[in-house]
Motif scaffolding. Structure first.
Motif, PDB file in Angstrom:
ATOM      1  N   VAL A 103     -42.633  37.046  95.042  1.00  0.00           N
ATOM      2  CA  VAL A 103     -41.491  36.186  95.330  1.00  0.00           C
ATOM      3  C   VAL A 103     -40.309  36.589  94.449  1.00  0.00           C
ATOM      4  CG1 VAL A 103     -43.010  34.285  95.998  1.00  0.00           C
ATOM      5  CG2 VAL A 103     -41.991  34.319  93.705  1.00  0.00           C
ATOM      6  N   SER A 104     -39.138  36.452  94.997  1.00  0.00           N
ATOM      7  CA  SER A 104     -37.928  36.859  94.307  1.00  0.00           C
ATOM      8  C   SER A 104     -37.357  35.689  93.514  1.00  0.00           C
ATOM      9  CB  SER A 104     -36.901  37.353  95.342  1.00  0.00           C
ATOM     10  OG  SER A 104     -35.711  37.709  94.684  1.00  0.00           O
ATOM     11  N   LEU A 105     -37.044  35.938  92.261  1.00  0.00           N
ATOM     12  CA  LEU A 105     -36.519  34.882  91.403  1.00  0.00           C
ATOM     13  C   LEU A 105     -35.316  35.400  90.627  1.00  0.00           C
ATOM     14  CD1 LEU A 105     -36.798  32.061  90.009  1.00  0.00           C
ATOM     15  CD2 LEU A 105     -38.280  33.186  88.338  1.00  0.00           C
ATOM     16  N   ALA A 106     -34.164  34.762  90.831  1.00  0.00           N
ATOM     17  CA  ALA A 106     -32.955  35.148  90.106  1.00  0.00           C
ATOM     18  C   ALA A 106     -32.894  34.383  88.792  1.00  0.00           C
ATOM     19  CB  ALA A 106     -31.730  34.857  90.956  1.00  0.00           C
ATOM     20  N   VAL A 107     -32.652  35.112  87.724  1.00  0.00           N
ATOM     21  CA  VAL A 107     -32.456  34.457  86.428  1.00  0.00           C
ATOM     22  C   VAL A 107     -31.072  34.833  85.910  1.00  0.00           C
ATOM     23  CG1 VAL A 107     -34.893  34.268  85.823  1.00  0.00           C
ATOM     24  CG2 VAL A 107     -33.646  36.347  85.236  1.00  0.00           C
ATOM     25  N   THR A 108     -30.397  33.865  85.298  1.00  0.00           N
ATOM     26  CA  THR A 108     -28.999  34.070  84.893  1.00  0.00           C
ATOM     27  C   THR A 108     -28.781  33.603  83.456  1.00  0.00           C
ATOM     28  OG1 THR A 108     -28.394  31.882  85.708  1.00  0.00           O
ATOM     29  CG2 THR A 108     -28.166  33.711  87.258  1.00  0.00           C
ATOM     30  N   SER A 109     -27.609  33.935  82.942  1.00  0.00           N
ATOM     31  CA  SER A 109     -27.201  33.502  81.599  1.00  0.00           C
ATOM     32  C   SER A 109     -28.244  33.797  80.533  1.00  0.00           C
ATOM     33  CB  SER A 109     -26.880  31.997  81.597  1.00  0.00           C
ATOM     34  OG  SER A 109     -25.917  31.692  82.558  1.00  0.00           O
ATOM     35  N   LEU A 110     -28.824  34.981  80.620  1.00  0.00           N
ATOM     36  CA  LEU A 110     -29.910  35.323  79.689  1.00  0.00           C
ATOM     37  C   LEU A 110     -29.434  35.349  78.242  1.00  0.00           C
ATOM     38  CD1 LEU A 110     -31.697  38.098  81.791  1.00  0.00           C
ATOM     39  CD2 LEU A 110     -32.366  35.701  81.477  1.00  0.00           C
ATOM     40  N   ASP A 111     -28.149  35.570  78.041  1.00  0.00           N
ATOM     41  CA  ASP A 111     -27.638  35.619  76.666  1.00  0.00           C
ATOM     42  C   ASP A 111     -27.168  34.258  76.157  1.00  0.00           C
ATOM     43  OD1 ASP A 111     -27.991  38.393  76.156  1.00  0.00           O
ATOM     44  OD2 ASP A 111     -26.284  38.817  77.478  1.00  0.00           O
ATOM     45  N   LYS A 112     -27.280  33.232  76.995  1.00  0.00           N
ATOM     46  CA  LYS A 112     -26.824  31.903  76.558  1.00  0.00           C
ATOM     47  C   LYS A 112     -27.765  31.351  75.488  1.00  0.00           C
ATOM     48  CE  LYS A 112     -25.164  28.563  79.295  1.00  0.00           C
ATOM     49  NZ  LYS A 112     -25.083  27.410  80.229  1.00  0.00           N
ATOM     50  N   PRO A 113     -27.206  30.945  74.352  1.00  0.00           N
ATOM     51  CA  PRO A 113     -28.069  30.361  73.315  1.00  0.00           C
ATOM     52  C   PRO A 113     -28.556  28.979  73.766  1.00  0.00           C
ATOM     53  CG  PRO A 113     -25.909  30.993  72.429  1.00  0.00           C
ATOM     54  CD  PRO A 113     -25.812  31.035  73.926  1.00  0.00           C
ATOM     55  N   LEU A 114     -29.856  28.752  73.678  1.00  0.00           N
ATOM     56  CA  LEU A 114     -30.415  27.427  73.974  1.00  0.00           C
ATOM     57  C   LEU A 114     -30.825  26.734  72.676  1.00  0.00           C
ATOM     58  CD1 LEU A 114     -32.477  28.148  77.228  1.00  0.00           C
ATOM     59  CD2 LEU A 114     -30.165  27.211  76.999  1.00  0.00           C
ATOM     60  N   TRP A 115     -31.387  27.504  71.766  1.00  0.00           N
ATOM     61  CA  TRP A 115     -31.653  27.048  70.404  1.00  0.00           C
ATOM     62  C   TRP A 115     -30.775  27.890  69.481  1.00  0.00           C
ATOM     63  CZ3 TRP A 115     -35.651  27.722  73.915  1.00  0.00           C
ATOM     64  CH2 TRP A 115     -36.569  26.676  74.071  1.00  0.00           C
ATOM     65  N   VAL A 165     -37.922  18.235  79.937  1.00  0.00           N
ATOM     66  CA  VAL A 165     -36.783  17.947  79.067  1.00  0.00           C
ATOM     67  C   VAL A 165     -35.834  19.126  79.205  1.00  0.00           C
ATOM     68  CG1 VAL A 165     -35.989  17.503  76.716  1.00  0.00           C
ATOM     69  CG2 VAL A 165     -38.192  16.588  77.494  1.00  0.00           C
ATOM     70  N   ARG A 166     -34.671  18.840  79.768  1.00  0.00           N
ATOM     71  CA  ARG A 166     -33.735  19.913  80.128  1.00  0.00           C
ATOM     72  C   ARG A 166     -32.474  19.869  79.280  1.00  0.00           C
ATOM     73  NH1 ARG A 166     -32.437  20.077  86.218  1.00  0.00           N
ATOM     74  NH2 ARG A 166     -31.540  22.033  85.485  1.00  0.00           N
ATOM     75  N   LEU A 167     -32.053  21.052  78.839  1.00  0.00           N
ATOM     76  CA  LEU A 167     -30.807  21.188  78.072  1.00  0.00           C
ATOM     77  C   LEU A 167     -30.071  22.426  78.557  1.00  0.00           C
ATOM     78  CD1 LEU A 167     -33.273  20.181  75.909  1.00  0.00           C
ATOM     79  CD2 LEU A 167     -31.268  19.965  74.449  1.00  0.00           C
ATOM     80  N   PRO A 168     -29.399  22.324  79.717  1.00  0.00           N
ATOM     81  CA  PRO A 168     -28.760  23.516  80.303  1.00  0.00           C
ATOM     82  C   PRO A 168     -27.751  24.178  79.381  1.00  0.00           C
ATOM     83  CG  PRO A 168     -28.837  21.725  81.884  1.00  0.00           C
ATOM     84  CD  PRO A 168     -29.251  21.150  80.566  1.00  0.00           C
ATOM     85  N   SER A 169     -27.184  23.426  78.448  1.00  0.00           N
ATOM     86  CA  SER A 169     -26.243  24.030  77.505  1.00  0.00           C
ATOM     87  C   SER A 169     -26.834  24.146  76.108  1.00  0.00           C
ATOM     88  CB  SER A 169     -24.941  23.215  77.476  1.00  0.00           C
ATOM     89  OG  SER A 169     -24.358  23.204  78.755  1.00  0.00           O
ATOM     90  N   GLY A 170     -28.128  24.067  76.030  1.00  0.00           N
ATOM     91  CA  GLY A 170     -28.774  24.234  74.739  1.00  0.00           C
ATOM     92  C   GLY A 170     -28.723  22.990  73.889  1.00  0.00           C
TER      93      GLY A 170
END
Ligand SMILES: [Mn+2]
Ligand SMILES: [Mn+2]
Length: 338
Positions: free
Chosen positions: A25-37, A68-73
Motif C-alpha cells: 500500500v502506498s503511504l505519503a509522509v510529509t514534514s519529516l524535518d518538522k520538530p515534534l519533540w 494523543v496528537r500534536l501536529p505542531s509538536g
DNA sequence: GCTGTCT
DNA sequence: AGACAGCAACGCCAA
DNA sequence: TTGGCG
C-alpha cells in the motif's frame, strides 16, 4: 518505492517527504524535518515506529485506540482523539462503537498493521493508548454500535487485563520543580512490589512497565470472561488492602488535594473506554521517553527516563518483545457472586 | 494534520 | 489559490 | 444532576 523495513528506513532517512510502499500500500509522509519533540523530528518518530513495529504491533492488535496528537509538536496544540470522523485509508481497521454521551456510534481506529502504524505517525499521534478489551469475537458478540446495551453485551465489555495505574504523589520541594525525584519513584516502586506480593498470594502473576512519564503500569493478564465491573471490584479490593496496610504511603483517594505525597493506585481505570499508553509508545514529554516493560528484579535499578525513543530500538535488538506471548496469557479471578 | 468554507 | 477556522474523550463516582 | 478525575 520502499518495500522491506530496511528499505523503508533508508527512504525515510532523507528528504522532507516521501511516498512509502508499505506491504503493497502506498503511504505519503510529509514534514519529516518538522520538530515534534525538542531535537526530534517527525522523521525520528517514523523511524522509531518502524524500528519497534514488530514489538508494538502485537500489543496494539484488535484494540480500539486513543491517540494523543500534536501536529505542531510539543510547542503546539495537543488533543486527545478517540473518534475518526473522516474516512481513513482502506488499510486502517476500524470499529463502530456506541458511546453513551453522544447516543450514537463513533468510528474508532485499530492499529493492526505497519501501514497504519506509520500513518498514525504521519498524523502526529505522539502517543498510542489502547483499551484493555479487544474487538475479536471469540464467542462474544460484535455488535458494538447499536446501543449501550449491545456494546455492554459485546466482547468489548470483557477485558483480558486487570490494570493498576500507579501514580507518584506530589513531591514537596522548595524549587517548584515538578520533575520526578529518585525518592518519589523509589516510593512508587515500593508500592508496586507490595501490590505484586498481594497479587502473588492470591495466585496472580503480574507484569510491570514504566508509563513513559512518571508512573508505573501493572498488568494482570486474565481470562476473558469477567465484565469490567467485576474486574474493577477485584482491583479495588487489592488496592484498598494496600491502603489499609500502609495508609501513609498509599491512597485510592480521587481528590488530588487529599492525596498529598502518597502513591495513588488508580483501580478505576478498569472500565470500558479507558486506556493506558501502550507498551513501547512514546510520550509527549520533552525527553521523548517511552513506556517500557521492566523485569521485577530490575525495578530497583531503573528510572523512567532510562527509556526513550533513541535507545529503546537498541534495547529491543536483544529481545524483540519483553512481553512476547502476553496476549495469550490468562489467569482466573475469584468468581462473580451470583 | 486535515477538511470544509470564506475571500 | 490561499487563508483560515474549526475540529478532534468518556466512564465512574462522590457530592 | 453535576463536577472532578484520569
Ligand atoms: Mn498513570
Ligand atoms: Mn493515573
Amino acid at each position: 518505492m520502499a518495500t522491506d523495513a530496511q528499505h523503508l528506513s533508508e527512504v525515510l532517512q532523507t528528504g522532507n517527504e516521501a511516498t512509502l510502499d508499505v506491504g503493497g500500500v502506498s503511504l505519503a509522509v510529509t514534514s519529516l524535518d518538522k520538530p515534534l519533540w525538542p531535537h526530534r523530528t517527525k522523521r525520528d518518530l517514523l523511524l522509531y515506529l518502524l524500528a519497534v513495529s514488530q514489538s508494538i504491533l502485537p500489543h496494539l492488535r484488535s484494540r480500539p485506540l486513543t491517540m494523543v496528537r500534536l501536529p505542531s509538536g510539543l510547542g503546539g496544540k495537543k488533543f486527545v482523539q478517540r473518534h475518526w470522523d473522516h474516512k481513513p485509508p482502506e488499510f486502517v481497521r476500524t470499529a463502530e462503537i456506541y458511546t453513551q454521551d453522544r447516543r450514537r456510534a463513533e468510528t474508532y481506529l485499530i492499529c493492526d498493521n505497519l501501514a497504519t502504524l506509520l500513518w498514525l505517525g504521519q498524523n502526529a499521534c505522539l502517543e498510542l493508548h489502547t483499551w484493555y478489551s479487544r474487538v475479536d469475537a471469540e464467542g462474544y458478540g460484535t455488535n458494538f454500535s447499536e446501543s449501550l446495551e449491545s456494546v455492554e453485551a459485546s466482547a468489548l465489555e470483557y477485558p483480558d487485563f486487570m490494570v493498576f495505574d500507579l501514580d507518584p504523589g506530589d513531591t514537596v520541594r522548595a524549587t517548584g520543580d515538578k520533575s520526578l525525584t529518585r525518592e518519589s519513584f523509589s516510593r512508587l516502586v515500593g508500592v508496586a512490589k507490595a501490590l505484586r506480593e498481594r497479587l502473588a498470594v492470591a495466585g496472580l502473576n503480574s507484569l510491570i512497565k514504566t508509563s513513559g512519564k512518571s508512573g508505573l503500569h501493572m498488568i494482570v493478564p486474565i481470562e476473558r470472561k469477567y465484565p469490567f465491573g467485576w474486574v474493577r471490584t477485584i482491583a479495588e479490593e487489592f488496592a484498598r488492602s494496600l491502603v489499609a496496610e500502609n495508609p501513609n504511603i498509599v491512597t485510592v483517594e480521587t481528590s488530588i488535594a487529599e492525596r498529598g505525597e502518597r502513591v495513588y493506585i488508580d483501580y478505576g481505570q478498569n472500565a470500558r473506554g479507558k486506556s493506558l499508553a501502550c507498551v513501547y509508545s512514546p510520550r509527549a514529554v520533552p525527553g521523548a521517553t517511552v513506556s517500557f516493560p521492566i523485569e521485577w528484579d530490575r525495578l530497583d535499578a531503573v528510572f523512567p527516563t532510562d527509556f526513550d525513543m533513541s535507545n529503546v530500538p537498541k534495547l529491543l535488538e536483544q529481545q524483540v518483545d519483553k512481553w512476547k506471548g502476553l496476549p495469550s496469557e490468562r489467569q482466573a479471578l475469584p468468581p462473580i457472586p451470583s
